[in-house]
Design an enzyme around this catalytic site. Structure first.
Site, PDB file in Angstrom:
ATOM      1  N   TRP A 151       0.831  -1.209   0.000  1.00 30.80           N
ATOM      2  CA  TRP A 151       0.000   0.000   0.000  1.00 30.80           C
ATOM      3  C   TRP A 151       0.869   1.265   0.000  1.00 30.80           C
ATOM      4  O   TRP A 151       0.533   2.256  -0.630  1.00 30.80           O
ATOM      5  CB  TRP A 151      -0.937   0.007   1.211  1.00 30.80           C
ATOM      6  CG  TRP A 151      -1.646   1.305   1.388  1.00 30.80           C
ATOM      7  CD1 TRP A 151      -2.714   1.760   0.666  1.00 30.80           C
ATOM      8  CD2 TRP A 151      -1.321   2.347   2.326  1.00 30.80           C
ATOM      9  NE1 TRP A 151      -3.081   3.015   1.100  1.00 30.80           N
ATOM     10  CE2 TRP A 151      -2.242   3.396   2.121  1.00 30.80           C
ATOM     11  CE3 TRP A 151      -0.355   2.477   3.318  1.00 30.80           C
ATOM     12  CZ2 TRP A 151      -2.220   4.561   2.871  1.00 30.80           C
ATOM     13  CZ3 TRP A 151      -0.337   3.645   4.063  1.00 30.80           C
ATOM     14  CH2 TRP A 151      -1.258   4.672   3.833  1.00 30.80           C
ATOM     15  N   HIS A 152       2.013   1.216   0.698  1.00 30.29           N
ATOM     16  CA  HIS A 152       2.889   2.384   0.735  1.00 30.29           C
ATOM     17  C   HIS A 152       3.475   2.699  -0.641  1.00 30.29           C
ATOM     18  O   HIS A 152       3.901   3.821  -0.901  1.00 30.29           O
ATOM     19  CB  HIS A 152       4.041   2.165   1.728  1.00 30.29           C
ATOM     20  CG  HIS A 152       3.635   2.396   3.153  1.00 30.29           C
ATOM     21  ND1 HIS A 152       3.439   1.373   4.039  1.00 30.29           N
ATOM     22  CD2 HIS A 152       3.359   3.517   3.835  1.00 30.29           C
ATOM     23  CE1 HIS A 152       3.079   1.873   5.206  1.00 30.29           C
ATOM     24  NE2 HIS A 152       3.022   3.166   5.113  1.00 30.29           N
ATOM     25  N   GLY A 153       3.518   1.711  -1.507  1.00 30.27           N
ATOM     26  CA  GLY A 153       4.061   1.916  -2.842  1.00 30.27           C
ATOM     27  C   GLY A 153       4.723   0.639  -3.314  1.00 30.27           C
ATOM     28  O   GLY A 153       5.095  -0.221  -2.516  1.00 30.27           O
TER      29      GLY A 153
END
Lengths: 81, 397
Positions: free
Chosen positions: B329-331
């Site tokens: 989700w952070h990347g």
């Protein structure tokens, strides 16, 4: 109904916490006394569903309202009705 | 017209203070000026998504329309039916815009800029997906599109959370705080905003502009590899905390002033005695979301279907699912995934240790000294995690 639920929930809690303290002292705070953790919570919800036919969604589980055996029985009764 | 990102400059706060005055006066009388709040919301959203950012603005509007429609369709369907695959399709659709907006730039189809992405899409996705899930669970019985839109576009938390819950927000929306309670909220809100200035504008700024380059030089220019990495780790961790916690304080403070009790995001995370406690104190609205909507739901399914013989295995699998998802989700970079993997491993070890400790309660000492030791160990384990998260190790590959 009430008596039956009472007994069912206490039996489940006895198994999960591994102590009969939940029966002798039904106002004991299960989380503060570290008798229950998050894994136990999930197990409790699953057992409630399978044994008592009570459905509780995880996001509906509010620790503050489920912290003692008596409170858990009350919540289960509320949802069974 | 001035265009500003949320909390970007002191000017943003001045505009906010002036704009919400009518709201504050009404709330002090125990009333909510709904139409005016909507007007202020639109104005602030225009400040963020207008001007040069108009493309983001269009993406934002399309996103809100899409999610509102999707929830509407699912709510309608859910009244009569409850098939698993429809539910899964709807959840997938609700997170699809986020996935596409993250994948498109990395495929370089759109020249690095995602056409459907906008500031805050990652955070809004949590709000949209929980709606589908709670409609399914029957926790939200009646779907009110206008309230849902207000929940989505609530501007104080639009860009970086904290991630609120719909049912909590709706309660605040329908029932404004009492006069006495609102007085307390105003005091707390102003306090939070000023702490936010200290955290974000002063400490965060100082750490990133002054100390972080110093730590980088120590490792690079002066060749003290280990010492440089170590100080970079401490400084970066502190920066991450003060920057983000400050930002969250702004959002919470703004919400309080508007009469909404947005949940807090940080609760002294560096005082945690183990990793589990850390996740109950760090970025709380995110970790609680993952706990409720990923870990616990997955666990219930695994236990119901008896997929694994041991409950511990099931729990560990669910933890890995949670933290790998959180990492991604952070990347989509390797170090975010590694960060997720690192924490999944830690929390499984932590659980094993807690089980061991429970069994051998008498042999293991527990006193002030062991607690201090545990806290110091936890801080270092956590900070090393942040070092992975920072992408520091990317340069060595």
């Amino acid at each position: 109904m009430e008596q039956k639920m009472n007994d069912l929930v206490l039996t489940i809690l006895e198994e999960l916490t591994g102590t009969d303290e939940v029966r002798s002292n039904p106002d004991i705070n299960l989380f503060e006394e570290s008798l229950m953790d998050s894994l136990n919570v999930v197990e409790l919800l699953v057992e409630l569903e399978e044994q008592c036919d009570v459905n509780v969604a995880p996001s509906d589980f509010d620790k503050a309202k489920w912290s003692t055996p008596n409170m858990i029985i009350e919540q289960a009764l509320e949802r069974a009705a | 017209m001035i265009f500003l990102s949320p909390y970007e400059r002191p000017l943003y706060f001045v505009i906010f203070a002036v704009a919400i005055l009518p709201l504050v006066i009404a709330l002090a009388r125990g009333r909510r000026l709904q139409w005016y709040q909507s007007l202020v919301t639109l104005f602030f959203l225009y400040m963020t998504f207008g001007g040069a950012n108009y493309k983001q603005g269009i993406a934002f509007l399309a996103y809100i329309a899409f999610q509102t429609l999707l929830c509407g369709i699912y709510a309608h369907y859910r009244k009569e039916h409850n098939a698993n695959f429809i539910f899964y399709i709807c959840v997938a659709l609700s997170i699809l815009p986020l996935i596409v907006s993250k994948i498109l730039p990395s495929l370089a189809i759109t020249g690095g800029n995602s056409i459907i992405g906008f500031l805050g899409i990652s955070y809004l996705t949590f709000k949209a997906a929980q709606m589908i899930i709670e409609l399914r669970d029957g926790l939200i019985k009646e779907y009110k599109p206008l309230r849902f839109i207000q929940f989505l576009i609530f501007f104080p938390t639009i860009s970086a959370g904290p991630i609120d819950r719909y049912r909590r927000f709706e309660e605040d929306l329908i029932h404004p705080p009492s006069k006495e309670h609102y007085t307390k909220l105003v005091q707390k809100g102003i306090h939070e905003i000023f702490l936010g200035f200290l955290y974000n504008y002063i400490l965060g700024h100082y750490l990133s502009q002054f100390l972080l380059p110093l730590a980088t030089d120590l490792g690079g220019k002066y060749g003290h590899q280990f010492l440089g990495s170590l100080s970079y780790m401490y400084v970066y961790s502190l920066f991450l905390f003060f920057d983000f916690a400050g930002y969250s304080k702004f959002a919470v403070g703004f919400s309080y002033l508007m009469g909404y009790e947005t949940p807090i995001n940080f609760n002294k995370p560096f005082l945690s005695k183990n990793i589990k406690e850390f996740w109950n104190r760090w970025h709380m609205s995110l970790s609680f979301w993952f706990r409720d909507f990923v870990y616990m739901r997955l666990m219930m399914t695994l236990l119901h279907k008896k997929v694994f013989k041991s409950r511990v295995t099931a729990s560990n699998v669910a933890y890995f699912a949670l933290f790998l998802l959180m990492g991604i989700w952070h990347g989509g970079t390797w170090y975010y995934v590694a960060y997720g993997f690192y924490h999944a491993l830690l929390i499984c070890l932590n659980d094993a240790w807690l089980r061991f400790k429970k069994k051998h309660k008498k042999q293991i000492p527990s006193n002030k000294a062991t607690k201090i030791l545990a806290t110091i160990c936890t801080i270092h384990i956590v900070c090393f995690g942040f070092l992975i998260f920072s992408g520091y190790f990317d340069r060595f590959l």
